[in-house]
Scaffold this active site. Structure first.
Site, mmCIF file in Angstrom:
data_model
loop_
_atom_site.group_PDB
_atom_site.id
_atom_site.type_symbol
_atom_site.label_atom_id
_atom_site.label_comp_id
_atom_site.label_asym_id
_atom_site.label_seq_id
_atom_site.Cartn_x
_atom_site.Cartn_y
_atom_site.Cartn_z
ATOM 1 N NE ARG A 146 -11.768 -13.400 -14.334
ATOM 2 C CZ ARG A 146 -10.749 -12.733 -13.824
ATOM 3 N NH1 ARG A 146 -10.148 -13.171 -12.748
ATOM 4 N NH2 ARG A 146 -10.335 -11.633 -14.397
ATOM 5 C CG ASN A 183 -2.981 -1.185 -12.965
ATOM 6 O OD1 ASN A 183 -2.896 -1.430 -11.754
ATOM 7 N ND2 ASN A 183 -2.231 -1.808 -13.868
ATOM 8 N N GLY A 222 0.783 -1.238 0.000
ATOM 9 C CA GLY A 222 0.000 0.000 0.000
ATOM 10 C C GLY A 222 0.807 1.277 0.000
ATOM 11 C CG MET A 257 -0.688 -7.810 -6.758
ATOM 12 S SD MET A 257 0.037 -6.621 -7.910
ATOM 13 C CE MET A 257 1.419 -7.567 -8.502
ATOM 14 C CG HIS A 317 2.524 -2.423 -15.049
ATOM 15 N ND1 HIS A 317 2.235 -3.652 -14.482
ATOM 16 C CD2 HIS A 317 3.530 -2.638 -15.924
ATOM 17 C CE1 HIS A 317 3.044 -4.559 -15.006
ATOM 18 N NE2 HIS A 317 3.839 -3.977 -15.879
#
Ligand code: GAR
Length: 201
Positions: free
Chosen positions: A65, A107, A12, A90, A109
């Protein structure tokens, strides 16, 4: 003021960068909920310390899912969020969740996309032998780390680098890139043409 949801799976530190940017007044937003797929995630304690409501939605396996991400979508709707931020979350989102929040999910990355999508991007960069690495904040689409790019920041790779030293150097840039990207998206001063995110002047 933008209402943010932040999804985390671990440490975090990017969540912390957002909390700090809001505290110091450089980001005009409120984190209204932090969601994690892992009950012990350090990100949850950071949120609690900052007085932010948290919710754990424990992963129930591949077979569940769709139902899993439907649960997350309901939480996001109930919290009435403007923007959803994947900050070290993740898991690949379901198409239904992505479609439910068009251009409202971003997001971060740890690579200069489209190079090295997926897991352990820093290690991929070292193994490939590139000389420049970095981070990318992008809109989330239905693919893996494939949506339109909002902000990128580069760092050099040195001969003596290990996965740890490179990750640390990239992380410092992530902590700048994420609040910057969030501020830009909330400003609504942007548009997407093809794959290009451009700022209106
Ligand atoms: C960050 O390096 C982030 O870019 C990466 O996980 C780390 C989370 O750190 N995300 C991915 O690799 C997603 N594909 P944090 O929990 O300290 O923010």
């Amino acid at each position: 003021m933008g209402r943010l949801a932040v999804l985390v799976s671990g440490r975090g530190s990017n969540l912390q960068a957002l909390i700090d940017a809001i505290d110091t007044g450089s980001l005009d937003a409120e984190i209204v909920i932090v969601i994690s797929d892992r009950p012990g995630a350090l990100g949850l304690s950071r949120a609690e310390k900052a007085g932010i409501p948290v919710q754990v939605v424990a992963w129930e396996g591949e077979g569940r899912r769709e139902a899993y991400f439907e649960k997350i979508a309901s939480i996001l709707r109930a919290a009435n969020v403007d923007l959803v931020i994947l900050a070290g979350f993740m898991r690949l989102l379901s198409a239904n969740l992505v479609r439910a929040f068009p251009q409202q999910i971003i997001n971060i990355h740890p690579s200069l996309l489209p190079a090295f999508p997926g897991l352990r991007a820093q290690r991929q960069a070292l193994e490939y032998g590139v000389k420049v690495a970095g981070c990318t904040v992008h809109f989330v689409d239905e693919g893996l780390d494939s949506g339109p790019i909002i902000v990128q920041k580069a760092v050099p790779i040195y001969d003596h680098d290990t996965e740890e030293t490179l990750s640390e150097r990239i992380l410092t840039k992530e902590h700048e890139a994420l609040p910057e990207a969030v501020a830009l998206v909330l400003s609504k001063q942007w548009q997407i043409r093809g794959r290009r995110v451009t700022c209106e002047s």
